[in-house]
Scaffold this motif. Structure first.
Motif, PDB file in Angstrom:
ATOM      1  N   HIS A  29      -1.812   6.163  -2.682  1.00 20.39           N
ATOM      2  CA  HIS A  29      -3.080   6.131  -1.934  1.00 20.39           C
ATOM      3  C   HIS A  29      -3.283   7.482  -1.274  1.00 20.39           C
ATOM      4  O   HIS A  29      -2.330   8.079  -0.789  1.00 20.39           O
ATOM      5  N   ASP A  30      -4.542   7.933  -1.222  1.00 15.50           N
ATOM      6  CA  ASP A  30      -4.785   9.097  -0.368  1.00 15.50           C
ATOM      7  C   ASP A  30      -5.326   8.669   0.989  1.00 15.50           C
ATOM      8  O   ASP A  30      -5.263   9.430   1.949  1.00 15.50           O
ATOM      9  N   LYS A  31      -5.844   7.434   1.066  1.00 15.09           N
ATOM     10  CA  LYS A  31      -6.222   6.922   2.392  1.00 15.09           C
ATOM     11  C   LYS A  31      -6.264   5.409   2.411  1.00 15.09           C
ATOM     12  O   LYS A  31      -6.451   4.753   1.379  1.00 15.09           O
ATOM     13  N   LEU A  32      -6.092   4.859   3.614  1.00 13.10           N
ATOM     14  CA  LEU A  32      -6.207   3.424   3.847  1.00 13.10           C
ATOM     15  C   LEU A  32      -7.059   3.241   5.102  1.00 13.10           C
ATOM     16  O   LEU A  32      -6.982   4.049   6.025  1.00 13.10           O
ATOM     17  N   ALA A  33      -7.877   2.202   5.103  1.00 14.46           N
ATOM     18  CA  ALA A  33      -8.638   1.867   6.316  1.00 14.46           C
ATOM     19  C   ALA A  33      -8.085   0.553   6.848  1.00 14.46           C
ATOM     20  O   ALA A  33      -8.095  -0.457   6.147  1.00 14.46           O
ATOM     21  N   LEU A  34      -7.562   0.566   8.080  1.00 11.86           N
ATOM     22  CA  LEU A  34      -6.941  -0.626   8.655  1.00 11.86           C
ATOM     23  C   LEU A  34      -7.789  -1.164   9.804  1.00 11.86           C
ATOM     24  O   LEU A  34      -8.233  -0.396  10.665  1.00 11.86           O
ATOM     25  N   GLN A  35      -7.995  -2.475   9.804  1.00  9.48           N
ATOM     26  CA  GLN A  35      -8.788  -3.104  10.877  1.00  9.48           C
ATOM     27  C   GLN A  35      -7.909  -3.479  12.070  1.00  9.48           C
ATOM     28  O   GLN A  35      -8.419  -3.690  13.158  1.00  9.48           O
ATOM     29  N   ASN A  36      -6.588  -3.553  11.843  1.00  9.52           N
ATOM     30  CA  ASN A  36      -5.674  -3.993  12.899  1.00  9.52           C
ATOM     31  C   ASN A  36      -5.660  -3.004  14.071  1.00  9.52           C
ATOM     32  O   ASN A  36      -5.995  -1.835  13.904  1.00  9.52           O
ATOM     33  N   ALA A  37      -5.241  -3.494  15.218  1.00  8.11           N
ATOM     34  CA  ALA A  37      -5.033  -2.612  16.369  1.00  8.11           C
ATOM     35  C   ALA A  37      -3.531  -2.357  16.517  1.00  8.11           C
ATOM     36  O   ALA A  37      -2.715  -3.255  16.275  1.00  8.11           O
ATOM     37  N   PHE A  38      -3.172  -1.124  16.872  1.00  3.87           N
ATOM     38  CA  PHE A  38      -1.760  -0.758  17.045  1.00  3.87           C
ATOM     39  C   PHE A  38      -1.606  -0.056  18.383  1.00  3.87           C
ATOM     40  O   PHE A  38      -2.419   0.794  18.732  1.00  3.87           O
ATOM     41  N   ALA A  39      -0.545  -0.412  19.097  1.00  2.00           N
ATOM     42  CA  ALA A  39      -0.334   0.194  20.413  1.00  2.00           C
ATOM     43  C   ALA A  39      -0.071   1.687  20.289  1.00  2.00           C
ATOM     44  O   ALA A  39      -0.596   2.494  21.045  1.00  2.00           O
ATOM     45  N   ASP A  40       0.747   2.032  19.302  1.00  2.00           N
ATOM     46  CA  ASP A  40       1.088   3.440  19.148  1.00  2.00           C
ATOM     47  C   ASP A  40       1.393   3.747  17.682  1.00  2.00           C
ATOM     48  O   ASP A  40       1.387   2.845  16.824  1.00  2.00           O
ATOM     49  N   LEU A  41       1.656   5.024  17.428  1.00  2.00           N
ATOM     50  CA  LEU A  41       1.915   5.450  16.058  1.00  2.00           C
ATOM     51  C   LEU A  41       3.111   4.722  15.463  1.00  2.00           C
ATOM     52  O   LEU A  41       3.098   4.361  14.282  1.00  2.00           O
ATOM     53  N   GLY A  42       4.142   4.494  16.285  1.00  2.00           N
ATOM     54  CA  GLY A  42       5.338   3.808  15.809  1.00  2.00           C
ATOM     55  C   GLY A  42       5.015   2.408  15.299  1.00  2.00           C
ATOM     56  O   GLY A  42       5.567   1.964  14.280  1.00  2.00           O
ATOM     57  N   ALA A  43       4.119   1.700  15.984  1.00  2.00           N
ATOM     58  CA  ALA A  43       3.737   0.345  15.568  1.00  2.00           C
ATOM     59  C   ALA A  43       3.014   0.376  14.223  1.00  2.00           C
ATOM     60  O   ALA A  43       3.245  -0.476  13.352  1.00  2.00           O
ATOM     61  N   LEU A  44       2.131   1.365  14.055  1.00  2.49           N
ATOM     62  CA  LEU A  44       1.441   1.511  12.772  1.00  2.49           C
ATOM     63  C   LEU A  44       2.444   1.846  11.667  1.00  2.49           C
ATOM     64  O   LEU A  44       2.398   1.281  10.566  1.00  2.49           O
ATOM     65  N   ARG A  45       3.382   2.742  11.966  1.00  2.00           N
ATOM     66  CA  ARG A  45       4.385   3.128  10.972  1.00  2.00           C
ATOM     67  C   ARG A  45       5.201   1.899  10.536  1.00  2.00           C
ATOM     68  O   ARG A  45       5.419   1.684   9.340  1.00  2.00           O
ATOM     69  N   GLN A  46       5.641   1.110  11.516  1.00  7.23           N
ATOM     70  CA  GLN A  46       6.434  -0.090  11.200  1.00  7.23           C
ATOM     71  C   GLN A  46       5.630  -1.075  10.358  1.00  7.23           C
ATOM     72  O   GLN A  46       6.157  -1.693   9.423  1.00  7.23           O
ATOM     73  N   TYR A  47       4.346  -1.226  10.681  1.00  9.25           N
ATOM     74  CA  TYR A  47       3.471  -2.130   9.929  1.00  9.25           C
ATOM     75  C   TYR A  47       3.395  -1.688   8.460  1.00  9.25           C
ATOM     76  O   TYR A  47       3.554  -2.492   7.540  1.00  9.25           O
ATOM     77  N   LEU A  48       3.167  -0.390   8.257  1.00 15.57           N
ATOM     78  CA  LEU A  48       3.052   0.119   6.886  1.00 15.57           C
ATOM     79  C   LEU A  48       4.384   0.011   6.141  1.00 15.57           C
ATOM     80  O   LEU A  48       4.429  -0.348   4.964  1.00 15.57           O
ATOM     81  N   MET A  49       5.483   0.322   6.839  1.00 19.14           N
ATOM     82  CA  MET A  49       6.801   0.279   6.189  1.00 19.14           C
ATOM     83  C   MET A  49       7.134  -1.143   5.720  1.00 19.14           C
ATOM     84  O   MET A  49       7.890  -1.321   4.760  1.00 19.14           O
ATOM     85  N   ALA A  50       6.549  -2.145   6.373  1.00 17.72           N
ATOM     86  CA  ALA A  50       6.840  -3.536   6.014  1.00 17.72           C
ATOM     87  C   ALA A  50       5.984  -4.031   4.844  1.00 17.72           C
ATOM     88  O   ALA A  50       6.214  -5.125   4.329  1.00 17.72           O
ATOM     89  N   GLN A  51       5.005  -3.227   4.412  1.00 16.98           N
ATOM     90  CA  GLN A  51       4.088  -3.692   3.364  1.00 16.98           C
ATOM     91  C   GLN A  51       4.718  -3.684   1.968  1.00 16.98           C
ATOM     92  O   GLN A  51       4.412  -4.515   1.141  1.00 16.98           O
TER      93      GLN A  51
END
Lengths: 165, 81
Positions: free
Chosen positions: B16-38
């Motif tokens: 992917h060159d980009k993704l659009a996410l509707q979720n809310a994340f407290a910080d960059l680490g939370a977003l990173r963890q979310y993506l790593m779990a996909q």
């Protein structure tokens, strides 16, 4: 002292540059500075893989110029420099072609030498460029070197870099 | 919405060159963890040791807070110059 803040020239582009022309731009009408230091980086024909024919430079357009401006702003905080010109090419380049130009003027040579090297050291670890080399076996992303990271960090371990001449 | 961009080798690995996410994340680490779990492979591609991250075009670490409308980018250590 430099009484007016000179404008920094920062350019990210596909087209080539002339070191001679850049030198003239650094010197023209600038009689307060006694030192001009410049650096040109070229595409080597031998790197992490064997015979490199050329490379493609990818970047993050929205961030690239911003990160270069931050580096130059930091230079002005650490050293008393006159003019700064910084050019980085992107896109497809052949072995032997010019990639990057850094030119710095200052009243005395020590400041310009250090500022020029600092810009290159920071650019190599903070500016969003990535090289993909081409050789006769295909294309390979260049991997970042740990020593570049150390070189960029060592500036922050000197207490007063602007006092070192 | 948070826009997530990928560059260079990481873009190719992610597919992917980009993704659009509707979720809310407290910080960059939370977003990173979310993506790593996909995806199983994304776990290592996006690990902090293998990638850098920028929020709104500035290099930041995982504690950086995220807000709707932020542009996040993940990419490999840089190799310009």
């Amino acid at each position: 002292m430099h009484h007016t803040l000179p404008s920094d020239f920062i350019s990210v582009r596909e087209t080539n540059f002339s070191q001679a022309e850049e030198y003239l731009q650094l010197c023209a009408g600038n009689q307060q500075d006694g030192a001009v230091v410049s650096f040109v980086g070229l595409v080597r024909d031998f790197n992490q893989h064997s015979q490199v024919q050329g490379l493609t430079l990818e970047h993050y357009p929205a961030m690239t110029e911003k990160s270069l401006r931050e580096i130059v702003a930091e230079v002005r905080h650490l050293w008393s420099v006159g003019r700064v010109r910084l050019i980085h090419r992107v896109g497809s380049l052949q072995a032997g072609e010019q990639i990057v130009f850094v030119g710095v003027t200052s009243q005395h040579r020590g400041q310009a030498f250090q500022a020029c090297e600092f810009i290159m050291d920071q650019l190599k670890t903070r500016a969003p460029f990535w090289k993909k080399e081409r050789d006769n076996t295909g294309e390979h992303w260049v991997q970042a070197k740990q020593q570049d990271q150390q070189k960029a960090q060592h500036w922050y371990h000197q207490k007063h870099p602007h006092h070192i001449r | 919405m948070i826009e997530v961009l990928f560059f260079a080798q990481l873009r190719e690995q992610m597919g992917h060159d980009k993704l659009a996410l509707q979720n809310a994340f407290a910080d960059l680490g939370a977003l990173r963890q979310y993506l790593m779990a996909q995806h199983r492979e994304w776990q290592s591609y996006l690990a902090p040791d293998n990638s850098l991250a920028a929020v709104n075009q500035c290099l930041v670490d995982d504690s950086h807070p995220l807000h709707a409308g932020d542009e996040v980018a993940f990419f490999p250590p840089v190799t310009g110059g």
